[in-house]
Design a protein around this motif. Structure first.
Motif, short mmCIF file in Angstrom:
data_model
loop_
_atom_site.label_atom_id
_atom_site.label_comp_id
_atom_site.label_asym_id
_atom_site.label_seq_id
_atom_site.Cartn_x
_atom_site.Cartn_y
_atom_site.Cartn_z
N HIS B 130 0.83 -1.20 0.00
CA HIS B 130 0.00 0.00 0.00
C HIS B 130 0.87 1.25 0.00
CE1 HIS B 130 -2.68 3.03 2.17
NE2 HIS B 130 -3.17 2.91 0.95
N LYS B 131 1.93 1.22 0.83
CA LYS B 131 2.83 2.37 0.88
C LYS B 131 3.50 2.58 -0.46
CE LYS B 131 3.90 2.55 5.75
NZ LYS B 131 4.50 1.53 6.62
N GLN B 132 3.90 1.46 -1.06
CA GLN B 132 4.72 1.55 -2.26
C GLN B 132 3.90 1.89 -3.50
OE1 GLN B 132 6.98 -1.97 -2.70
NE2 GLN B 132 8.17 -1.20 -4.44
N PHE B 133 2.76 1.22 -3.65
CA PHE B 133 2.02 1.38 -4.91
C PHE B 133 0.79 2.29 -4.77
CE2 PHE B 133 3.98 -2.92 -5.01
CZ PHE B 133 4.96 -2.63 -5.95
N GLN B 134 0.53 2.74 -3.51
CA GLN B 134 -0.52 3.72 -3.28
C GLN B 134 -1.88 3.34 -3.86
OE1 GLN B 134 -0.33 6.58 -1.50
NE2 GLN B 134 1.76 6.08 -0.90
N ASP B 135 -2.20 2.05 -3.78
CA ASP B 135 -3.53 1.67 -4.25
C ASP B 135 -4.35 1.25 -3.04
OD1 ASP B 135 -5.79 0.35 -5.28
OD2 ASP B 135 -4.70 -0.07 -7.15
N ASP B 136 -5.58 1.79 -2.94
CA ASP B 136 -6.38 1.54 -1.74
C ASP B 136 -6.69 0.08 -1.47
OD1 ASP B 136 -6.60 3.78 -0.32
OD2 ASP B 136 -8.56 4.40 -1.08
N HIS B 137 -6.80 -0.71 -2.54
CA HIS B 137 -7.22 -2.08 -2.24
C HIS B 137 -6.17 -2.85 -1.45
CE1 HIS B 137 -5.24 -3.51 -6.03
NE2 HIS B 137 -5.16 -4.66 -5.38
N TYR B 138 -4.90 -2.44 -1.52
CA TYR B 138 -3.89 -3.07 -0.67
C TYR B 138 -4.14 -2.76 0.79
CZ TYR B 138 -1.44 -3.83 -5.07
OH TYR B 138 -1.12 -4.22 -6.33
N LEU B 139 -4.65 -1.56 1.04
CA LEU B 139 -4.98 -1.17 2.41
C LEU B 139 -6.05 -2.12 2.96
CD1 LEU B 139 -4.54 1.15 4.60
CD2 LEU B 139 -6.75 1.94 3.80
N TYR B 140 -7.07 -2.38 2.13
CA TYR B 140 -8.14 -3.26 2.59
C TYR B 140 -7.68 -4.71 2.72
CZ TYR B 140 -11.39 0.56 2.61
OH TYR B 140 -12.01 1.73 2.93
N TRP B 141 -6.76 -5.12 1.88
CA TRP B 141 -6.15 -6.46 2.06
C TRP B 141 -5.51 -6.54 3.44
CZ3 TRP B 141 -3.02 -8.15 -2.94
CH2 TRP B 141 -3.94 -8.39 -3.98
N ALA B 175 -7.78 6.83 2.00
CA ALA B 175 -8.01 8.06 1.25
C ALA B 175 -9.45 8.15 0.76
CB ALA B 175 -7.04 8.13 0.07
N THR B 176 -10.05 6.99 0.48
CA THR B 176 -11.43 7.01 0.00
C THR B 176 -12.32 6.37 1.06
OG1 THR B 176 -10.98 4.92 -1.08
CG2 THR B 176 -10.92 6.89 -2.46
N PRO B 177 -13.54 6.89 1.22
CA PRO B 177 -14.43 6.30 2.23
C PRO B 177 -14.85 4.88 1.83
CG PRO B 177 -15.48 8.20 1.16
CD PRO B 177 -14.15 8.02 0.53
N SER B 178 -15.12 4.06 2.86
CA SER B 178 -15.36 2.65 2.58
C SER B 178 -16.67 2.41 1.84
CB SER B 178 -15.33 1.85 3.87
OG SER B 178 -16.28 2.35 4.77
N PHE B 179 -17.64 3.35 1.94
CA PHE B 179 -18.93 3.05 1.32
C PHE B 179 -18.91 3.09 -0.21
CE2 PHE B 179 -19.27 7.57 2.68
CZ PHE B 179 -19.36 8.17 1.43
N TYR B 180 -17.77 3.41 -0.80
CA TYR B 180 -17.66 3.33 -2.26
C TYR B 180 -17.87 1.91 -2.76
CZ TYR B 180 -15.99 8.11 -2.94
OH TYR B 180 -15.89 9.46 -3.01
N ASN B 181 -17.63 0.96 -1.87
CA ASN B 181 -17.70 -0.43 -2.28
C ASN B 181 -18.35 -1.21 -1.13
OD1 ASN B 181 -16.78 -3.18 -2.00
ND2 ASN B 181 -15.22 -2.79 -3.57
N ALA B 182 -19.44 -1.90 -1.44
CA ALA B 182 -20.24 -2.55 -0.39
C ALA B 182 -19.39 -3.50 0.45
CB ALA B 182 -21.42 -3.30 -0.99
N ASP B 183 -18.47 -4.22 -0.18
CA ASP B 183 -17.66 -5.17 0.57
C ASP B 183 -16.66 -4.49 1.49
OD1 ASP B 183 -18.63 -7.45 -1.39
OD2 ASP B 183 -17.46 -8.37 0.23
N ARG B 184 -16.13 -3.35 1.04
CA ARG B 184 -15.25 -2.58 1.94
C ARG B 184 -16.07 -2.04 3.12
NH1 ARG B 184 -11.39 1.12 -2.01
NH2 ARG B 184 -10.40 -0.61 -3.13
N PHE B 185 -17.28 -1.61 2.82
CA PHE B 185 -18.18 -1.10 3.86
C PHE B 185 -18.45 -2.22 4.88
CE2 PHE B 185 -22.46 -0.23 5.49
CZ PHE B 185 -22.36 1.09 5.88
N HIS B 186 -18.72 -3.39 4.38
CA HIS B 186 -18.99 -4.55 5.23
C HIS B 186 -17.80 -4.82 6.15
CE1 HIS B 186 -19.70 -8.81 6.25
NE2 HIS B 186 -20.97 -8.55 6.02
N LEU B 187 -16.61 -4.77 5.57
CA LEU B 187 -15.40 -5.01 6.34
C LEU B 187 -15.24 -3.95 7.44
CD1 LEU B 187 -12.73 -6.49 6.79
CD2 LEU B 187 -11.74 -5.19 4.90
#
Lengths: 157, 938
Positions: B130-141, B175-187
């Motif tokens: 996440h630090k290196q590639f700055q993509d949010d889905h790594y944060l959720y992983w 950086a982005t709120p979790s409700f953008y994606n239902a599964d992130r919101f669930h998590l």
């Protein structure tokens, strides 16, 4: 009676519904693939923690040219003692709504044994499906299938 | 280069491993260090079961630390095939270290950890990515991995909160709120729930955006419901549910339960002032009744929910002492029966409400008894069936005399035969609507057998069910009943035939195979080379292999597709199958059958020892489905499942533990492997260490511990067998320990065999020169003095011989007979396993075990003698079975059910023939097998 989304660990209970039904043979992988790929389309009917019916559905993956995106009912099953309670209809409608709203499906298709008059009645008379085609020798035991479909345009949002 | 490699891939794709190996060899001749080709060759070798050679290549490639994608992918398949998931992690980690900017390598390293459930490392890699590639889905992983680590049973309690807090912190840094994606919101909401931050979770689900997410995603909506409950909002949830029932016409039972919970909320939430709470609830009950009444009015008989809700309301009112109208329950029951008596589910629906007494029961019974056996339509028939089931449920003990039950059984059967007429035009795959009457009749007969122990009632049940199954071929219920009855009657080939006709597949193997495979070694003919039951064990166990190959990949894919809400489900599912109790019960049965058939050599002993030790460290899940067997017995007696259990004892975890202890001990004595040797020879990963504290106790101590709750799961004969086995191993252990060759000699031997097989030396093993020359190294200590064997050992065989005589004279059922006989044979085989080492003359000579050899010889001779005796008795028993006389006896016994046509004399005679023939086959086979076993191990 409760209708809810199917989960992976329902698989053991769902299989019990399949015992008395037609001898389709879906592998573990196939179920898991449905659950993961189209989680909004498969439902179970639960009574006192026991699964008494389910619908397993998907979106058609190879849409031929000129065809519209559409859903397909892979398997629907209700335990014998819970039939004639409108359960299959509820499962079907729940899944159809998700097909239309989540995946913008234009119609839903399914196959049914030619001899299965009870199911045929449900699809045609109760749910409004029409017979599109006859597929010769569709089932493993050689029986023909009716290919049926139902437009979902009225559900589009 | 490409031109040379393509044919290898093509050969692999089409499964022609031989030509793949040839093609690889061709390239390797010119480029001996080509890692891709080496790994492809290793893959072809693994797939053609040439493990030793594959290992060699595999280790060479790993040592070179490859980074190119084709080699890594090929190696991934090789390592998976060898079960070396840990090495897969190391391989990707090494590659990622060499190319830290390679996002794909990072992802694969993450996935490799996911596959083995190494959440700690997975979390760290995801954070780094996440630090290196700055993509949010790594944060959720990373969040998901932290959550899973917190859930892992091996994670210490104190660390769990730390991990959840870490997950929480990571989420707030997004950086982005979790409700953008239902599964992130669930998590996100799940993490809040786990931390007990219900207010924060509530705010999230009830926010503008949260509401939208929940309305579009059922998984999130379920979570919302839970948060409401956790916040103690039962009343509010009830109000909300009322709205959904009225406005959205929602008829989900959960909504009705929410209304009911809301009604009684004041009383169920530990009120400080009980009287005030009672008054408040008493006021609310009529309102709820009115509300459900309106639903009933609107729905009529289209939906059961309102009707059932009224019954549940009455039941709960009574429970809290708040019922006002004493006739209410009866009239609700009557009206439910009026409205839904024609539906098959009526009995199951009403069961929770009909445990009545006194006048209420009398009134209810009178209503049901009005249903007569005259029916002209299927709903009529169902109404009659439901009435019979409901009446039967409340029968008092006084009404269950053998005479009364016999009468009832015949009455059910007559109604069944009448009911068949209504279904005569159904297609062949459909079920007869009258089936349940045949089942009721069979259960009544079984109930009489329970009281009288007269097996003629079981013949009645079997014959009428055979008649019913011929008319309703797809009825698994009837077949399961037959399976149970045929096992009791000692006709295992018929039981298996019906079981196979159910066409059990996939996961059903895990939940249902217990019907035929529980204690299956009792019914196996492996001793005479008939491997039917042995094969059934292997077939039913295939599902576990496909699970471990496939489910982990789905977990990886769920991460890839960010389906966080599903990941825990997949993990639970994988775990439940992987550590299934039934899996290992079947494994145990397979071992018991195997030893009666195969030569007992080091190959068998070593392999089973390692496998059983793995099982001994597992934490098991019991997925067996017993509820699937219908139960229509009265509430005061045992269920049909309990009545038809093998000697009334269902093998469970305790049973498995006892048999593991017996066999691990026996194989341990017989084996030359000690832990250090085992480690060197083991291919693939060890299973994850168990979190059960008991597994931390030294193995030998665990093996010796006897627990009463485990013994309670054994039949009396199995308990005797356990005592015998313990005495035997205790007696022989010191001699084995002394005579066992030293580890260095064992390794030298293994290396020699590997070299003969593959032309290469065993990897990582250095053989000290003195060990390679002489198997019998000089020992410092004197050999242990030989003592007399404990009397228990030879006494056991006498006792079993006596048991058999009792059974043959008395009224033991055939399955009990087979149980005693097969256990005696097993005791002999156990003796063989534990004494094979002392058959070698040089072992006796070097260790001065002459006296021991004499004792062994005496016991073996005695055991063989008794086995031959038993064999003789069994063979003559078998001959008596397959006679016209015996068939006539069965036929006579079935008089109550024989009719003029259809279920007639000829039909029953045919069933009698099938049963007696099957019985002859098993008794004869087991008998002859015993002689063969004694000869093999003379």
């Amino acid at each position: 009676m409760n209708i809810r989304l199917a989960r992976v660990d329902d698989l053991m209970g769902m299989q019990a519904c399949n015992l008395q039904n037609l001898p389709e043979n879906y592998t573990l992988k196939y179920y898991l693939y449905h659950a993961l790929t189209w989680p909004q389309l498969s439902y179970v009917a639960e009574e006192d923690g026991k699964i008494v019916g389910y619908i397993l559905a998907k979106m058609e993956e190879d849409v031929s040219e000129g065809d519209e995106p559409h859903g397909h009912v892979t398997s629907i099953s209700v335990l014998r003692s819970y039939r004639r309670l409108g359960l299959a209809k509820r499962l079907m409608i729940q899944s159809q709504e998700a097909m239309a709203t989540v995946y913008k499906a234009a119609y839903v298709s399914l196959h049914v044994r030619k001899s299965n008059r009870a199911a045929l009645g449900l699809y045609r008379d109760t749910l409004g499906f029409t017979v599109k085609d006859i597929e010769k020798g569709y089932y493993a035991d050689g029986e023909d299938a009716y290919a049926m479909r139902l437009s979902l345009k009225h559900l589009a949002r | 280069m490409d031109r040379q490699i393509r044919p290898i891939y093509e050969a692999l794709d089409t499964g022609s491993n031989k030509s793949a190996i040839l093609a690889c060899n061709k390239v390797l001749k010119k480029q001996p260090n080509n890692n891709l080709v080496k790994s492809l060759k290793a893959l072809a070798l693994v797939r053609s079961q040439k493990v030793e050679e594959a290992l060699l290549l595999c280790d060479e490639v790993l040592a070179a630390k490859p980074v190119d994608d084709p080699t890594l992918t090929a190696m991934m398949h090789v390592l998976r095939g060898l079960g070396r998931h840990m090495d897969m992690v190391t391989m990707y980690e090494d590659a990622y270290k060499q190319q830290p900017g390679n996002e794909e390598l990072g992802t694969q390293t993450f996935f490799a950890n996911v596959r083995i459930g190494n959440w700690k490392a997975a979390q760290q890699i995801a954070t780094k990515m996440h630090k290196q590639f700055q993509d949010d889905h790594y944060l959720y992983w990373s969040v998901m991995s932290a959550l899973l680590q917190a859930h892992d049973p091996t994670t210490p309690e104190a660390l769990r909160t730390v991990l959840l807090k870490l997950a929480h912190r990571l989420l707030s840094s997004s950086a982005t709120p979790s409700f953008y994606n239902a599964d992130r919101f669930h998590l996100h909401v799940t993490v809040l729930r786990e931390l007990g931050l219900y207010d924060e979770a509530y705010e999230m689900v009830e926010s503008e955006t949260g509401k939208i997410v929940c309305s579009g995603n059922l998984a999130c909506d379920e979570l919302r419901r839970e948060i409401w409950k956790l916040k103690g909002l039962a009343k509010e949830a009830g109000e909300r549910a009322e709205k959904r029932i009225v406005e959205a016409k929602d008829r989900n039972w959960l909504e009705f339960l929410a209304v009911l919970d809301g009604t009684f909320a004041d009383l169920t939430s530990d009120p400080s002032d009980v009287e005030a709470a009672k008054a408040a609830v008493a006021e609310r009950i009529p309102k709820t009744r009115e509300f459900f009444g309106k639903v009933v009015e609107e729905d009529g008989v289209k939906d059961r929910s309102g009707h059932l809700a009224l019954l549940e309301l009455e039941k709960r009112s009574r429970h809290h002492g708040l019922a006002t109208d004493s006739t209410a329950l009866n009239s609700l029951l009557e009206s439910y029966f009026q409205s839904f008596g024609g539906k098959a589910c009526c009995y199951e629906d009403l069961k929770p409400y009909i445990a009545l007494e006194g006048d209420e029961l009398a009134q209810w019974t009178a209503v049901l008894e009005k249903q007569t056996a005259t029916f002209t339509s299927v709903p009529d028939l169902w109404r009659y069936i439901n009435a019979q089931k409901l009446l039967r449920y409340n029968l008092p003990a006084s009404a269950l005399t053998p005479e009364a039950e016999s009468q009832r059984a015949v009455q059910y059967l007559d109604a069944y035969l009448e009911g068949l007429k209504l279904g005569k035009d159904l297609p062949s795959y459909d079920l007869q609507p009258a089936d349940d009457l045949a089942i009721l009749s069979a259960q009544a007969f079984v109930n009489i057998w329970q009281q009288t122990k007269d097996e003629s009632f079981l013949y009645n049940a079997a014959a009428l069910l055979e008649y019913a199954i011929a008319r309703s071929k797809m009825s698994y219920q009837i077949r399961l009943h037959l399976v149970r009855i045929y096992r009791l009657l000692g006709a295992p080939s018929l039981a298996l035939e019906h079981y196979r006709s159910i066409n059990v597949k996939q996961v059903q193997n895990d939940t249902l195979s217990h019907f035929v495979l529980s204690r299956a070694s009792t019914f196996s003919l492996s001793s005479i080379g008939d491997l039917t039951y042995t094969t059934e064990c292997l077939e039913s166990s295939r599902i576990y292999l496909s699970n471990s190959e496939e489910t982990a990949e789905f977990i990886v894919r769920a991460f890839g597709g960010e389906k966080y809400s599903q990941i825990p489900d997949f993990i639970v599912f994988e775990d439940r199958l992987d550590n299934s109790l039934q899996r290992d019960l079947v494994k145990m049965e397979h071992v018991r059958m195997r030893i009666a058939h195969e030569p007992i050599n080091s190959e068998l002993v070593d392999m089973e020892l390692i496998e059983l030790k793995f099982i001994f460290d597992r934490v098991h899940h019991d997925n067996r489905d017993f509820d699937i067997l219908a139960n229509y017995q009265p509430r005061g007696v045992a269920t049909f499942n309990q009545q038809t259990e093998f000697l009334e004892k269902t093998p469970g975890l305790g049973w498995l533990w006892v048999f593991l202890k017996i066999y691990i001990k026996a194989f341990q004595l017989a084996s030359d492997l000690d832990d250090t040797v085992e480690d060197k020879l083991l291919i693939g990963d060890r299973p994850k260490p168990s979190y059960d504290p008991e597994t931390k106790i030294p193995l030998n101590e665990r093996l010796a511990t006897k627990k009463q709750e485990e013994i309670d799961e054994l039949t009396p004969d199995e308990a005797l067998f356990y005592e015998y086995a313990s005495a035997l191993s205790q007696w022989l252990a010191p001699y084995h320990d002394y005579a066992r060759p030293p580890p260095s000699a064992v390794l030298a031997e293994a290396a020699k065999i590997t070299e003969q097989k593959t032309g290469h030396t065993l990897r990582g093993v250095e053989i000290p020169p003195e060990a390679a020359t002489n198997g019998h190294a000089k020992k410092d200590e004197e050999p242990p003095a030989v003592v007399e064997p404990p009397a228990t050992i030879s006494q056991y065989f006498d006792d079993m011989s006596k048991r058999l005589k009792e059974l043959l004279e008395g009224k033991g059922l055939p399955h009990e007979l087979l149980h005693v006989v097969t256990l005696t044979q097993e005791a002999f085989l156990l003796f063989v396993i534990e004494t094979t080492r002392f058959k070698t003359p040089s072992v006796i000579k070097v260790n001065k075990f002459g006296a021991l050899a004499q004792h062994i010889k005496e016991i073996r001779a005695k055991a063989s003698g008794i086995l031959s005796e038993i064999s003789g008795a069994l063979v003559s028993y078998a001959e008596r079975e397959a006679t016209a006389e015996r068939r006539k006896e069965v036929l006579e016994a079935c008089k109550p059910i024989i009719h003029e046509s259809g279920l007639d004399h000829d039909f029953v005679l045919n069933v009698a023939k099938k049963i007696t023939d099957a019985r002859k086959q098993i008794a004869d086979g087991v008998g002859k097998g015993m002689v063969r076993v004694t000869k093999t191990h003379a």
